[in-house]
Scaffold this active site. Structure first.
Site, PDB file in Angstrom:
ATOM      1  N   TRP A 321      18.045 -13.217 -16.236  1.00 20.64           N
ATOM      2  CA  TRP A 321      19.258 -13.305 -17.051  1.00 20.64           C
ATOM      3  C   TRP A 321      20.498 -12.984 -16.225  1.00 20.64           C
ATOM      4  O   TRP A 321      21.563 -13.569 -16.425  1.00 20.64           O
ATOM      5  CB  TRP A 321      19.162 -12.343 -18.232  1.00 20.64           C
ATOM      6  CG  TRP A 321      20.429 -12.292 -19.054  1.00 20.64           C
ATOM      7  CD1 TRP A 321      20.838 -13.186 -20.002  1.00 20.64           C
ATOM      8  CD2 TRP A 321      21.461 -11.304 -18.985  1.00 20.64           C
ATOM      9  NE1 TRP A 321      22.040 -12.805 -20.537  1.00 20.64           N
ATOM     10  CE2 TRP A 321      22.442 -11.643 -19.927  1.00 20.64           C
ATOM     11  CE3 TRP A 321      21.631 -10.138 -18.229  1.00 20.64           C
ATOM     12  CZ2 TRP A 321      23.584 -10.882 -20.122  1.00 20.64           C
ATOM     13  CZ3 TRP A 321      22.771  -9.380 -18.423  1.00 20.64           C
ATOM     14  CH2 TRP A 321      23.732  -9.755 -19.359  1.00 20.64           C
ATOM     15  N   HIS A 322      20.358 -12.082 -15.263  1.00 18.42           N
ATOM     16  CA  HIS A 322      21.511 -11.684 -14.464  1.00 18.42           C
ATOM     17  C   HIS A 322      22.007 -12.791 -13.544  1.00 18.42           C
ATOM     18  O   HIS A 322      23.185 -12.796 -13.169  1.00 18.42           O
ATOM     19  CB  HIS A 322      21.172 -10.445 -13.635  1.00 18.42           C
ATOM     20  CG  HIS A 322      21.265  -9.163 -14.402  1.00 18.42           C
ATOM     21  ND1 HIS A 322      20.231  -8.673 -15.148  1.00 18.42           N
ATOM     22  CD2 HIS A 322      22.279  -8.284 -14.541  1.00 18.42           C
ATOM     23  CE1 HIS A 322      20.602  -7.535 -15.728  1.00 18.42           C
ATOM     24  NE2 HIS A 322      21.846  -7.279 -15.373  1.00 18.42           N
ATOM     25  N   GLY A 323      21.144 -13.692 -13.141  1.00 18.42           N
ATOM     26  CA  GLY A 323      21.596 -14.763 -12.267  1.00 18.42           C
ATOM     27  C   GLY A 323      20.504 -15.778 -11.999  1.00 18.42           C
ATOM     28  O   GLY A 323      19.315 -15.463 -12.061  1.00 18.42           O
TER      29      GLY A 323
END
Length: 506
Positions: A321-323
Site C-alpha cells: 500500500w505504501h508504494g
C-alpha cells in the site's frame, strides 16, 4: 499546495478561515467542502472528477447497502470494496504489474505511465472502511454534504490521519454552532507551527544528506560504512519528522475550524518492541489494517499458526500500500517477520523484555527497514545494507590508520577494517551540521514529550493522552507568538528551497 508552502500558510488557510468566519452558519459545511475541493484541485483540476466520482459512487452504494439484508448486503459490500481497490490498483499499481510481468516472462508489454492522483490511497481506504461499517450496521447514512466533507476535508485529505465516519460526522454536524473561536485558533496555530518546525527545519535539513547517500547507492556506487549509516540515520529521522510534522499541521489546521482529528504518532522511536512500535507509528493506518484486513483474514480465530500467517500477510499488503515496488513489499515482509517473532517471544516469555535491549533491537530493525523503504532500487538497498553490515569493512583515513598500530592487521583479517578504498566519497557536505541535526532529532524523538502530550490539556487529538509535565498554560496571546514563529519558520523554509512531503502520494 503543500502545508509548508507560502501559498497555503499565507493565502489559502487565512482565506478559508475568513470565509468560514463570515459564512452564515447554515453554509459552514458547504463552505468547507468547496474549499477542500479547491485545495485538492490545485494540484491537477482533472482529478477532481476522480474524487467526486469516487465520493458519489460510495455514498450511493452505502445507501443501498444500508437498505439491503443478508446475502444481498454482502454482495453489495464486496462490489464496493472490489471497485475501490480496482480503481486504486489501476492508478497506483498498473505499471508496477506490467514491469513485474515483463521481468518474469518473455513479454515486453508497454508501460502506461498512469499519473498517480493525489491522496488516492487515503480516500480509498477511508471509503472502504465506511462501506464495511455500514454493512456491519454500525453507521447510519446521512447527508451527501457531510459525506463529501468526510472524504475531502483538506487537513487530512492528502496524507491522513485516516479517519472513521463515526469520528467525524458528530463534529461536522456541530460546525455551524462553532465558528472560529480564539481558543481553537490559538491552539491550532501553535500545533501547526510545531509541525511546520519539524518539517522545514529538521526533516528538510536531514533530507539533503539522506538523498545524497541513497542516490549514490541507487546509481551503482558503494558509500563508505560511515556514509551509509549517516544516510540511513538521516532518513530515519527525516521520515519521522516529515510525517509527524505533517500530522501536526493537519491536526492544527483542523483545530482552527474546531475539528479534532485522531492522533497518528505517539513517540514511535521510544518503542521497546516492534509490537509497541506499530501501536505508536502511523496509528490510524495500523488501526485500519487491524480492523479491515487482519480481522477479515481471520485474525486470531483459527489457531496460532494461522494468526501469524494473517499477521504476516497484513504487513506484506500494508507494505505494498505504501508504494508500487518490490522494496515496499520487502519492507512490509520484514516488519511482518519481526512482528511474528515478537509475538512468539511474548507467547513464550511474556511482554517483559529488557527495556534497553528491546529498544535497541527495535530501533535497529526499524532503521534497516527504512533502508528498503527509501532506496529506489533493490540493488541500491542491497548495497546500502551490505555496507552497513561491514561487508566492506570500515575505511579509515590514512592518518588514522597509524594510530591503530599492530591492531590494523587482525582487524583487516576479520573484515572489520577495509583493506583499501576511500573513507569518504564526499557525499556528506558538512559532517558537523549533520551530527547536530541527527543529535537534535534523536533528542526530540527519544527524550522529549510529543505534541499531543504537550497539548493534552486542550485535547488536540481524539484519544485521551497523558499531559506532559512541561505542558504550559495556553492563553489567546499565544496566537500572536505562534503567528510570529510561523512567519520565521516559513522564512527559513524559503531559504532552503521547496521540499515536498515524503508521504503525500501514499
Amino acid at each position: 499546495m503543500l502545508f509548508s508552502s507560502w501559498e497555503f500558510v499565507a493565502v489559502f488557510l487565512p482565506l478559508m478561515l475568513l470565509a468560514y468566519r463570515w459564512l452564515p452558519s447554515a453554509w459552514a459545511l458547504q463552505g468547507l467542502v468547496l474549499g477542500s475541493l479547491l485545495y485538492y484541485g490545485w494540484w491537477n483540476p482533472i482529478y477532481l472528477l476522480l474524487i467526486l466520482g469516487s465520493t458519489g459512487f460510495n455514498y450511493l452504494l452505502g445507501g443501498r447497502i444500508a437498505l439491503a439484508a443478508g446475502r444481498h448486503r454482502t454482495l453489495l459490500t464486496a462490489l464496493g470494496v472490489v471497485a475501490n481497490l480496482a480503481t486504486l490498483a489501476y492508478f497506483k499499481y498498473l505499471d508496477f504489474l506490467i514491469i513485474s510481468i515483463n521481468q518474469v516472462s518473455t513479454l515486453s508489454l508497454p508501460l502506461q505511465h498512469v499519473a498517480l492522483p493525489l491522496a488516492i490511497s487515503f480516500f480509498t481506504f477511508q471509503q472502504i472502511a465506511y462501506l464495511v461499517d455500514v454493512s456491519r450496521g454500525e453507521l447510519r447514512v446521512r447527508s451527501l454534504w457531510e459525506y463529501c466533507l468526510f472524504v475531502s476535508f483538506f487537513p487530512q485529505l492528502i496524507a491522513g490521519p485516516i479517519v472513521h465516519y463515526r469520528e467525524m460526522i458528530p463534529q461536522f454536524q456541530a460546525l455551524g454552532q462553532r465558528g472560529v473561536s480564539v481558543d481553537n485558533l490559538s491552539i491550532g496555530i501553535a500545533v501547526f507551527v510545531a509541525g511546520l518546525f519539524k518539517k522545514t527545519v529538521i526533516a528538510d535539513g536531514l533530507g539533503t544528506y539522506a538523498d545524497a547517500v541513497f542516490q549514490f547507492a541507487d546509481a551503482g556506487g558503494r558509500p563508505s560504512f560511515t556514509e551509509a549509516w549517516a544516510g540511513a540515520l538521516a532518513y530515519t529521522f527525516q521520515l519521522y519528522f516529515d510525517f509527524s510534522g505533517y500530522a501536526d499541521m493537519a491536526i492544527g489546521s483542523a483545530r482552527m475550524f474546531g475539528i479534532v482529528l485522531p492522533a497518528n504518532f505517539n513517540s514511535p522511536y521510544k518503542a521497546t518492541s516492534i509490537i509497541d512500535f506499530w501501536r505508536r507509528w502511523h496509528m490510524t493506518l495500523s488501526r485500519f489494517l487491524r480492523d479491515y484486513l487482519y480481522i477479515a483474514l481471520g485474525g486470531n480465530r483459527h489457531g496460532r499458526a494461522r494468526r501469524y500467517v494473517n499477521l504476516f500477510l497484513t504487513m506484506l499488503l500494508g507494505g505494498l500500500w505504501h508504494g508500487a515496488g518490490w522494496n515496499f513489499v520487502l519492507w512490509g515482509g520484514l516488519h511482518g517477520a519481526m512482528l511474528t517473532v515478537n509475538h512468539l517471544w511474548a507467547a513464550r516469555f511474556g511482554h517483559r523484555p529488557l527495556r534497553t535491549l528491546g529498544w535497541a533491537l527495535t530501533f535497529g530493525g526499524v532503521v534497516i527497514g527504512w533502508v528498503l523503504f527509501r532506496a529506489e532500487t533493490f540493488a541500491g538497498a542491497t548495497r546500502m545494507l551490505s555496507v552497513m553490515a561491514l561487508a566492506d569493512g570500515v575505511a579509515l583515513p590514512a592518518r588514522w590508520l597509524g594510530l591503530l598500530g599492530d591492531w590494523s592487521a587482525p582487524l583487516r583479517a576479520l573484515g572489520l577494517l577495509a583493506a583499501e578504498g576511500p573513507s569518504s566519497h564526499g557525499l556528506i557536505t558538512s559532517w558537523y551540521e549533520l551530527i547536530v541535526l541527527v543529535c537534535a532529532a534523536a533528542a526530540l524523538a527519544l527524550l522529549a514529550p510529543n505534541t499531543q502530550e504537550i497539548f493534552a490539556r486542550w485535547r488536540v487529538v481524539l484519544e485521551p493522552v497523558r499531559a506532559s509535565a512541561i505542558a504550559f498554560r495556553f492563553t489567546p496571546a499565544w496566537a500572536f507568538v505562534a503567528g510570529v514563529a510561523s512567519f520565521f519558520a516559513l522564512l527559513y523554509m524559503t531559504t532552503r528551497g521547496h521540499v515536498e512531503f515524503i508521504y503525500r502520494f501514499f
